[in-house]
Design an enzyme around this catalytic site. Structure first.
Site, PDB file in Angstrom:
ATOM      1  N   HIS A 189       0.786  -1.122   0.079  1.00 48.56           N
ATOM      2  CA  HIS A 189      -0.016  -0.039   0.042  1.00 48.56           C
ATOM      3  C   HIS A 189       0.883   1.104  -0.090  1.00 48.56           C
ATOM      4  CE1 HIS A 189       0.250  -0.320   4.688  1.00 48.56           C
ATOM      5  NE2 HIS A 189       0.186   1.107   4.451  1.00 48.56           N
ATOM      6  N   ASP A 193       0.244  -7.308   1.275  1.00 48.80           N
ATOM      7  CA  ASP A 193       0.907  -6.083   1.379  1.00 48.80           C
ATOM      8  C   ASP A 193       2.257  -6.056   1.705  1.00 48.80           C
ATOM      9  OD1 ASP A 193       0.315  -3.422   1.552  1.00 48.80           O
ATOM     10  OD2 ASP A 193      -0.055  -3.289   3.727  1.00 48.80           O
ATOM     11  N   SER A 200       4.421   2.814   7.792  1.00 49.93           N
ATOM     12  CA  SER A 200       3.740   1.591   6.988  1.00 49.93           C
ATOM     13  C   SER A 200       5.128   1.281   6.144  1.00 49.93           C
ATOM     14  CB  SER A 200       2.783   1.930   5.885  1.00 49.93           C
ATOM     15  OG  SER A 200       1.554   2.173   6.643  1.00 49.93           O
TER      16      SER A 200
END
Length: 186
Positions: A29, A63, A140
């Protein structure tokens, strides 16, 4: 905010070097817009150097993404064993919270193991461990270290709601490295 200039298209995140020749692991992402839109990526290292990066491969459902920069003799992170994690272990999350506070480190503990989490970005549920080190937008893809300086997870998500604090999630490094190696090899 990119280099002090307002931008409506820049996305920031974190990653970590897994090989001396420039392979980097992050979350899908983090690079999703570049991957789907064919936009360029720039990797900025701790020493201030920056490199154009190519996307080697992505595993959207888990992910994970692997990037490659054209560099040599990089200091690669030491990879640990996430199967040895226990609840209560001290962990450190390193990242770029809010896209402007680069090289930030937070401390916490493993709160739970084997959480099956579905995020807004993933189509499938992902096995993750829960941690209470502060993680925010921009963290992230960053590493979660143990007290020996070994990467044992990849920061992936946090639970965000009014009155909720300290509920972050990371993909165990054994899972992430297995996926990343497949992406590099294939």
């Amino acid at each position: 905010n990119l280099f002090g200039m307002t931008s409506s298209s820049a996305v920031t995140g974190t990653g970590f070097i897994v090989s001396e020749n420039g392979y980097i692991v992050t979350n899908y992402h983090v690079v999703e817009y570049a991957y789907s839109g064919g936009q360029g990526l720039t990797v900025m290292l701790h020493d201030g150097s920056s490199y154009a990066a190519e996307i080697v491969g992505v595993e959207e459902s888990n992910d994970i993404a692997v990037l490659k920069i054209d560099a040599a003799n990089l200091a690669a992170a030491t990879i640990g064993d996430s199967d040895s994690l226990t609840v209560g272990d001290t962990v450190y999350a390193v990242g770029n919270p809010l896209g402007e506070l680069e090289f930030s480190m937070t401390t916490g503990h493993v709160s739970a193991l084997d959480r099956v989490i579905k995020t807004d970005e993933s189509s499938d549920s992902i096995n993750m461990f829960q941690l209470d080190a502060a993680v925010n937008s921009g963290n992230s893809g960053g590493p979660v270290y143990n007290t020996r300086g070994e990467v044992i997870g990849v920061v992936t998500a946090k639970y965000s709601d009014t009155g909720v604090e300290g509920i972050g999630f990371a993909i165990p490094i054994n899972d992430a490295v297995s996926i990343a190696q497949d992406l590099i090899d294939k």
